[in-house]
Design a protein around this motif. Structure first.
Motif, PDB file in Angstrom:
ATOM      1  N   TRP A   1       0.832  -1.199   0.000  1.00  0.00           N
ATOM      2  CA  TRP A   1       0.000   0.000   0.000  1.00  0.00           C
ATOM      3  C   TRP A   1       0.868   1.250   0.000  1.00  0.00           C
ATOM      4  O   TRP A   1       0.628   2.194  -0.751  1.00  0.00           O
ATOM      5  CB  TRP A   1      -0.914  -0.031   1.227  1.00  0.00           C
TER       6      TRP A   1
ATOM      7  N   ASN B   1       1.372   4.156  -2.955  1.00  0.00           N
ATOM      8  CA  ASN B   1       1.054   5.536  -2.587  1.00  0.00           C
ATOM      9  C   ASN B   1       2.267   6.450  -2.717  1.00  0.00           C
ATOM     10  O   ASN B   1       2.119   7.630  -3.056  1.00  0.00           O
ATOM     11  CB  ASN B   1       0.478   5.581  -1.166  1.00  0.00           C
TER      12      ASN B   1
ATOM     13  N   ALA C   1       2.671   7.105  -6.369  1.00  0.00           N
ATOM     14  CA  ALA C   1       1.634   8.063  -6.765  1.00  0.00           C
ATOM     15  C   ALA C   1       2.017   9.475  -6.328  1.00  0.00           C
ATOM     16  O   ALA C   1       1.849  10.445  -7.079  1.00  0.00           O
ATOM     17  CB  ALA C   1       0.289   7.664  -6.168  1.00  0.00           C
TER      18      ALA C   1
ATOM     19  N   ASP D   1       2.745   6.995 -10.719  1.00  0.00           N
ATOM     20  CA  ASP D   1       1.566   6.150 -10.834  1.00  0.00           C
ATOM     21  C   ASP D   1       0.376   6.941 -10.334  1.00  0.00           C
ATOM     22  O   ASP D   1       0.513   8.081  -9.879  1.00  0.00           O
ATOM     23  CB  ASP D   1       1.745   4.849 -10.042  1.00  0.00           C
ATOM     24  N   ASP D   2      -0.810   6.338 -10.408  1.00  0.00           N
ATOM     25  CA  ASP D   2      -2.037   6.993  -9.974  1.00  0.00           C
ATOM     26  C   ASP D   2      -2.876   5.956  -9.241  1.00  0.00           C
ATOM     27  O   ASP D   2      -3.159   4.881  -9.784  1.00  0.00           O
ATOM     28  CB  ASP D   2      -2.799   7.523 -11.200  1.00  0.00           C
ATOM     29  N   MET D   3      -3.255   6.248  -7.998  1.00  0.00           N
ATOM     30  CA  MET D   3      -4.019   5.276  -7.219  1.00  0.00           C
ATOM     31  C   MET D   3      -5.355   4.942  -7.880  1.00  0.00           C
ATOM     32  O   MET D   3      -5.895   3.855  -7.665  1.00  0.00           O
ATOM     33  CB  MET D   3      -4.239   5.796  -5.796  1.00  0.00           C
ATOM     34  N   ASN D   4      -5.896   5.852  -8.664  1.00  0.00           N
ATOM     35  CA  ASN D   4      -7.138   5.552  -9.386  1.00  0.00           C
ATOM     36  C   ASN D   4      -6.929   4.488 -10.458  1.00  0.00           C
ATOM     37  O   ASN D   4      -7.888   3.874 -10.922  1.00  0.00           O
ATOM     38  CB  ASN D   4      -7.694   6.821 -10.032  1.00  0.00           C
ATOM     39  N   ASN D   5      -5.682   4.284 -10.846  1.00  0.00           N
ATOM     40  CA  ASN D   5      -5.350   3.207 -11.775  1.00  0.00           C
ATOM     41  C   ASN D   5      -4.868   1.960 -11.046  1.00  0.00           C
ATOM     42  O   ASN D   5      -5.112   0.840 -11.489  1.00  0.00           O
ATOM     43  CB  ASN D   5      -4.262   3.664 -12.759  1.00  0.00           C
TER      44      ASN D   5
ATOM     45  N   ARG E   1      -5.732   0.686  -8.022  1.00  0.00           N
ATOM     46  CA  ARG E   1      -6.770  -0.142  -7.397  1.00  0.00           C
ATOM     47  C   ARG E   1      -7.478  -1.051  -8.399  1.00  0.00           C
ATOM     48  O   ARG E   1      -7.568  -2.263  -8.171  1.00  0.00           O
ATOM     49  CB  ARG E   1      -7.767   0.744  -6.646  1.00  0.00           C
ATOM     50  N   PRO E   2      -8.015  -0.529  -9.513  1.00  0.00           N
ATOM     51  CA  PRO E   2      -8.661  -1.441 -10.468  1.00  0.00           C
ATOM     52  C   PRO E   2      -7.682  -2.405 -11.126  1.00  0.00           C
ATOM     53  O   PRO E   2      -8.059  -3.545 -11.449  1.00  0.00           O
ATOM     54  CB  PRO E   2      -9.292  -0.494 -11.494  1.00  0.00           C
ATOM     55  N   ARG E   3      -6.431  -1.978 -11.295  1.00  0.00           N
ATOM     56  CA  ARG E   3      -5.432  -2.857 -11.918  1.00  0.00           C
ATOM     57  C   ARG E   3      -5.172  -4.080 -11.045  1.00  0.00           C
ATOM     58  O   ARG E   3      -5.158  -5.220 -11.536  1.00  0.00           O
ATOM     59  CB  ARG E   3      -4.141  -2.069 -12.134  1.00  0.00           C
TER      60      ARG E   3
ATOM     61  N   ASP F   1      -5.881  -1.855   1.860  1.00  0.00           N
ATOM     62  CA  ASP F   1      -6.595  -0.683   1.351  1.00  0.00           C
ATOM     63  C   ASP F   1      -7.987  -0.596   1.981  1.00  0.00           C
ATOM     64  O   ASP F   1      -8.454   0.494   2.327  1.00  0.00           O
ATOM     65  CB  ASP F   1      -6.707  -0.780  -0.171  1.00  0.00           C
TER      66      ASP F   1
END
Length: 282
Positions: free
Chosen positions: A163, A167, A170, A175-179, A181-183, A230
């Motif tokens: 985690w 972060n 990010a 990187d981007d946490m919005n990417n 999590r779904p990844r 998370d």
């Protein structure tokens, strides 16, 4: 995960691992610290371990209000050297060290981060930064606990390091946490369909974790542990997770520490996590 100055007599280790004599090169040593007069550079221009360590620690301190971790980073040139480093610093058996070295690019033992340079040499620096952030998160866990080792629970030890790694990357705009999590959810979803996910309560000890990593793959352990952490952070905050590790300074009872900090047992949390994952991964 990812992520040790060995000047001791090699003969002392040869008896442990049953190797024929050979000369092992000492690892490269880098202190875990903020560079006092660091010249600001773009994160995308980082291509050395000292610069990577500085950027990661700054993100941890400034964004997540964590302490500068104790210890040092040791970079081993070969997998064989790394394996001996695992024996020396993690105090594990030669058999477990050999098994771990088959997949591990890095590890942490007693405030020391070990890196298998042979395994990471082909990785671009953004990937190495993510790996190092994971291992430096382990060093922070030990610094919070004020002790050189925490044995259990491995799912939260590794999950919170994953985690933090994502972060940090990010925060560094890699990187981007919005990417993220779904990844990671996509990867775990596929394993869940095949009924190839372990229970958190079966991921307590280091031996259990290594065995599960070999049986269930990286995503069946690390990515699952990230999703569990998370979910824990979303319901309790990252500050509570940091407090959980602080509890180990006075008590090594991980079950009591978990209940005291989060107000629920690990079993109760796992039941709530299962409901969450049923929705997330359907």
């Amino acid at each position: 995960m990812a992520h040790t100055l060995r000047s001791v007599a090699v003969t002392a280790l040869l008896g442990l691992v049953g190797l024929t004599f050979r000369c092992y090169a000492a690892p490269v040593e880098i202190p875990l610290r903020l560079l006092p007069d660091a010249i600001p550079i773009s994160v995308k221009d980082i291509n050395t371990y000292p610069a990577a360590v500085d950027a990661i620690i700054r993100a941890m301190v400034e964004t997540f209000h964590l302490p500068v971790p104790r210890g040092k980073l040791l970079v081993y040139a070969t997998r064989e050297d790394f394996e001996l480093g695992l024996i020396e610093h993690l105090k594990i058996t030669p058999e477990l060290a050999k098994l771990t070295a088959r997949f591990a690019k890095s590890a942490v033992g007693g405030y020391i981060v070990l890196v298998n340079e042979q395994a990471v040499a082909g990785s671009p620096w953004p990937e190495r930064i993510e790996l190092l952030a994971h291992e430096l998160a382990h060093s922070v866990q030990l610094t919070l606990a004020n002790r050189p080792g925490i044995a259990r629970p491995q799912w939260l030890i590794e999950g919170s390091a994953e985690w933090m790694a994502f972060n940090v990357t990010a925060a560094l705009k890699l990187d981007d946490m919005n990417n993220v999590r779904p990844r990671l959810a996509d990867k775990v979803r596929e394993l869940r369909r095949k009924d190839q996910l372990p229970q958190l309560t079966k991921l307590n000890s280091f031996g259990q974790w290594v065995a599960a990593r070999n049986n269930y793959s990286f995503d069946g352990t690390y990515s699952l542990a990230f999703l569990a952490t998370d979910f824990l952070v979303a319901h309790h905050s990252f500050a509570r997770v940091a407090d959980f590790f602080r509890r180990f300074e006075t008590s090594n009872d991980h079950l009591a520490n978990f209940k005291d900090v989060f107000g629920e047992s690990v079993e109760d949390f796992e039941r709530r996590l299962k409901i969450h994952l049923d929705q997330l991964l359907k």
